[in-house]
Design an enzyme around this catalytic site. Structure first.
Site, PDB file in Angstrom:
ATOM      1  N   ASP A 169      62.582  65.260  25.343  1.00 18.23           N
ATOM      2  CA  ASP A 169      63.234  64.015  25.782  1.00 18.23           C
ATOM      3  C   ASP A 169      62.299  62.854  25.449  1.00 18.23           C
ATOM      4  OD1 ASP A 169      65.429  63.091  28.286  1.00 18.23           O
ATOM      5  OD2 ASP A 169      63.784  61.745  27.751  1.00 18.23           O
TER       6      ASP A 169
ATOM      7  N   ASP B 196      68.780  60.920  23.398  1.00 16.40           N
ATOM      8  CA  ASP B 196      67.315  61.053  23.299  1.00 16.40           C
ATOM      9  C   ASP B 196      66.798  62.374  23.845  1.00 16.40           C
ATOM     10  OD1 ASP B 196      67.417  60.708  26.104  1.00 16.40           O
ATOM     11  OD2 ASP B 196      65.522  59.614  26.095  1.00 16.40           O
ATOM     12  N   GLU B 197      67.676  63.374  23.868  1.00 16.46           N
ATOM     13  CA  GLU B 197      67.327  64.610  24.548  1.00 16.46           C
ATOM     14  C   GLU B 197      67.956  65.791  23.817  1.00 16.46           C
ATOM     15  OE1 GLU B 197      68.936  64.407  28.492  1.00 16.46           O
ATOM     16  OE2 GLU B 197      68.430  66.485  28.928  1.00 16.46           O
TER      17      GLU B 197
HETATM   18  P1  TTP Z   1      66.581  58.742  29.962  1.00 13.14           P
HETATM   19  O1  TTP Z   1      65.992  59.771  29.054  1.00 13.14           O
HETATM   20  O2  TTP Z   1      67.091  59.201  31.292  1.00 13.14           O
HETATM   21  O3  TTP Z   1      65.530  57.588  30.277  1.00 13.14           O
HETATM   22  P2  TTP Z   1      64.412  56.971  29.354  1.00 13.14           P
HETATM   23  O4  TTP Z   1      64.355  57.639  28.031  1.00 13.14           O
HETATM   24  O5  TTP Z   1      64.566  55.492  29.350  1.00 13.14           O
HETATM   25  O6  TTP Z   1      63.091  57.282  30.182  1.00 13.14           O
HETATM   26  P3  TTP Z   1      62.361  58.698  30.379  1.00 13.14           P
HETATM   27  O7  TTP Z   1      61.001  58.512  29.803  1.00 13.14           O
HETATM   28  O8  TTP Z   1      62.344  58.907  31.848  1.00 13.14           O
HETATM   29  O9  TTP Z   1      63.155  59.729  29.657  1.00 13.14           O
HETATM   30  O10 TTP Z   1      67.777  58.009  29.224  1.00 13.14           O
HETATM   31  C1  TTP Z   1      67.741  57.729  27.837  1.00 13.14           C
HETATM   32  C2  TTP Z   1      68.331  56.358  27.574  1.00 13.14           C
HETATM   33  O11 TTP Z   1      69.648  56.293  28.078  1.00 13.14           O
HETATM   34  C3  TTP Z   1      67.578  55.237  28.230  1.00 13.14           C
HETATM   35  O12 TTP Z   1      66.505  54.764  27.457  1.00 13.14           O
HETATM   36  C4  TTP Z   1      68.638  54.198  28.426  1.00 13.14           C
HETATM   37  C5  TTP Z   1      69.913  54.979  28.572  1.00 13.14           C
HETATM   38  N1  TTP Z   1      70.281  54.999  30.003  1.00 13.14           N
HETATM   39  C6  TTP Z   1      71.168  54.044  30.477  1.00 13.14           C
HETATM   40  O13 TTP Z   1      71.688  53.232  29.702  1.00 13.14           O
HETATM   41  N2  TTP Z   1      71.468  54.032  31.803  1.00 13.14           N
HETATM   42  C7  TTP Z   1      70.920  54.915  32.691  1.00 13.14           C
HETATM   43  O14 TTP Z   1      71.212  54.860  33.904  1.00 13.14           O
HETATM   44  C8  TTP Z   1      70.007  55.900  32.199  1.00 13.14           C
HETATM   45  C9  TTP Z   1      69.371  56.897  33.131  1.00 13.14           C
HETATM   46  C10 TTP Z   1      69.720  55.896  30.842  1.00 13.14           C
HETATM   47 MG    MG Z   2      64.292  59.743  27.831  1.00 10.70          MG
END
Ligand code: TTP
Ligand code: MG
Length: 406
Positions: A9, A104-105
């Site tokens: 991720d 992103d995962e």
């Molecule tokens: P995530 O992988 O949950 O968050 P992230 O990549 O920003 O941070 P982390 O390091 O904890 O993984 O989500 C991926 C993307 O999805 C994030 O950058 C933005 C989008 N997103 C939203 O638009 N709204 C949300 O509520 C969440 C959780 C994510």
């Molecule tokens: Mg992320």
């Protein structure tokens, strides 16, 4: 053989893409989601911003109060989609057993890949390095014997982490963690569990299955398995996971072969239409029959070449049907046809095979008319008998199951 699953991720994905494009933002508190004077919530916060208590979902106004010097960016989805595509392409270089989960995962099945990379740990290190070199992004990786534990591990390793749970240690790895860290445990479940004194995954794993099932139904069983580090879900590449099917129950059980064939043809054409709309080809065709006494059978045939043609789908379905229909058999209650083992694009038509080319052109022409004027706007000979049996409705036949109007 014990499996090795990688969960990966990207860290602060939206923000990190912005930082890669504008290095001035690096190392600073940054928020993607919109300007702080607008309504709306934080979509992504940099780790520097998280130190001030910012998180995804927080109202922008609150975020700017907690961290006034943060840079607030509107963001642009096209940039993130492009980065996501390149991210997935890097992963696909490492294993074809790749299951993207959102932008992103992803999960990768790395079982047996040790020999290529030295170890799965080294493979993960190389993946992280390429993502950093080519995209300027950081990724966090979890490695474990199953999906759920790999996901927990990657989450725990953030940011820019790499955490491997040795084979057999899944349960003890999870045990000390607070229950909220377990995928599937939402706020409501957490409240209920904490109310009964269950605070850690270890405590949850010791709860009797029957108690969890009483409380949460089928979901309780899932909780029990996850808490014990048991998760048999495969890493499913999207195309292998997909199938398309259509089925219907007759108003009256029937043994009428003409009706059965015509219905099969109609259902097969619906399947073919969807398949072509998705730009995919199928390798397997499945027939489903339910008899008057509710006995249900499915019969499957694997084609030597992938196809998206109505004729090939129907011919295969018909071949399977004819094997099942014999004079002594009960009348049929339900008939269905489906395709699976889908691949994008599929085979190139053999250019010497002009009948295949004609088929393709015919299918395309029929699709154009049907997508415009409705399914019954054009009939193939096989489905004509249906005209006398089923009422037409909104460009399709009204049969007895809603699935047909899909
Ligand atoms: P995530 O992988 O949950 O968050 P992230 O990549 O920003 O941070 P982390 O390091 O904890 O993984 O989500 C991926 C993307 O999805 C994030 O950058 C933005 C989008 N997103 C939203 O638009 N709204 C949300 O509520 C969440 C959780 C994510
Ligand atoms: Mg992320």
């Amino acid at each position: 053989m014990a499996r090795r699953i990688i969960h990966i991720d990207l860290d602060a994905f939206f923000v990190s893409v912005e930082q890669a494009l504008n290095p001035e933002l690096k190392g600073k508190p940054v928020v993607v989601g919109g300007r702080p004077d607008r309504r709306g919530v934080v979509a992504s916060a940099s780790y520097e911003a998280r130190k001030f208590g910012l998180y995804a979902g927080m109202p922008l106004a609150t975020a700017s109060r907690l961290c006034p010097r943060a840079t607030f960016i509107e963001g642009g989805f096209a940039k993130y989609r492009e980065a996501s595509k390149r991210f997935m392409a890097i992963l696909a270089d490492f294993s074809p057993f790749l299951e993207p989960m959102g932008l992103d995962e992803a999960y990768l099945d790395a079982t047996g890949f040790e020999s290529i990379h030295g170890s799965v740990h080294q493979m993960a290190t190389k993946i992280k390095q390429r993502i950093q070199d080519e995209l300027g992004l950081h990724a966090s990786v979890g490695i474990a014997g199953c999906k759920v534990v790999a996901k927990v591990a990657s989450e725990l390793s953030k940011p820019d982490g790499l955490l491997e749970v040795a084979s057999g240690n899944e349960r003890s790895f999870l045990a000390p963690l607070p229950i909220a860290k377990l995928p599937g445990v939402g706020e409501k479940t957490e409240r209920i569990l904490r109310g009964s004194g269950i605070n850690t995954v270890g405590q949850l794993s010791l709860m009797p299955l029957s108690a969890l099932k009483n409380h949460f139904g089928a979901y309780g069983e899932l909780l029990h398995r996850y808490a014990n580090g048991i998760d048999n879900r495969e890493v499913e590449p999207p195309s292998a996971a997909k199938s398309i099917s259509r089925e219907t129950t007759f108003g009256k059980d029937t043994g009428d072969r003409t009706l059965l064939k015509a219905t099969l043809r109609y259902l097969g054409e619906r399947v073919g239409n969807t398949l072509r709309q998705r730009g995919e080809h199928a390798r397997c065709v499945t027939l489903k029959l339910r008899y008057a006494d509710f006995t249900t059978i499915t019969r499957r045939h694997t084609l030597s070449q992938t196809t998206d043609s109505d004729q090939a789908i129907f011919d295969t379905g018909l071949m399977l049907l004819q094997k099942e229909l014999s004079p002594g058999k009960q009348p049929v209650r339900l008939i269905g046809i489906g395709v699976s083992n889908l691949v994008e694009g599929g085979r190139q038509l053999d250019m010497l095979d002009s009948s295949a080319q004609r088929q393709e052109q015919l299918n395309k022409a029929i699709d154009r008319i049907r997508n415009r004027y409705g399914f019954t706007a054009i009939q193939t000979g096989r489905t004509l008998p249906l005209k006398d049996i089923f009422p037409e409705n909104e460009g399709g036949y009204t049969l007895h199951t809603p699935s047909l109007s899909r």
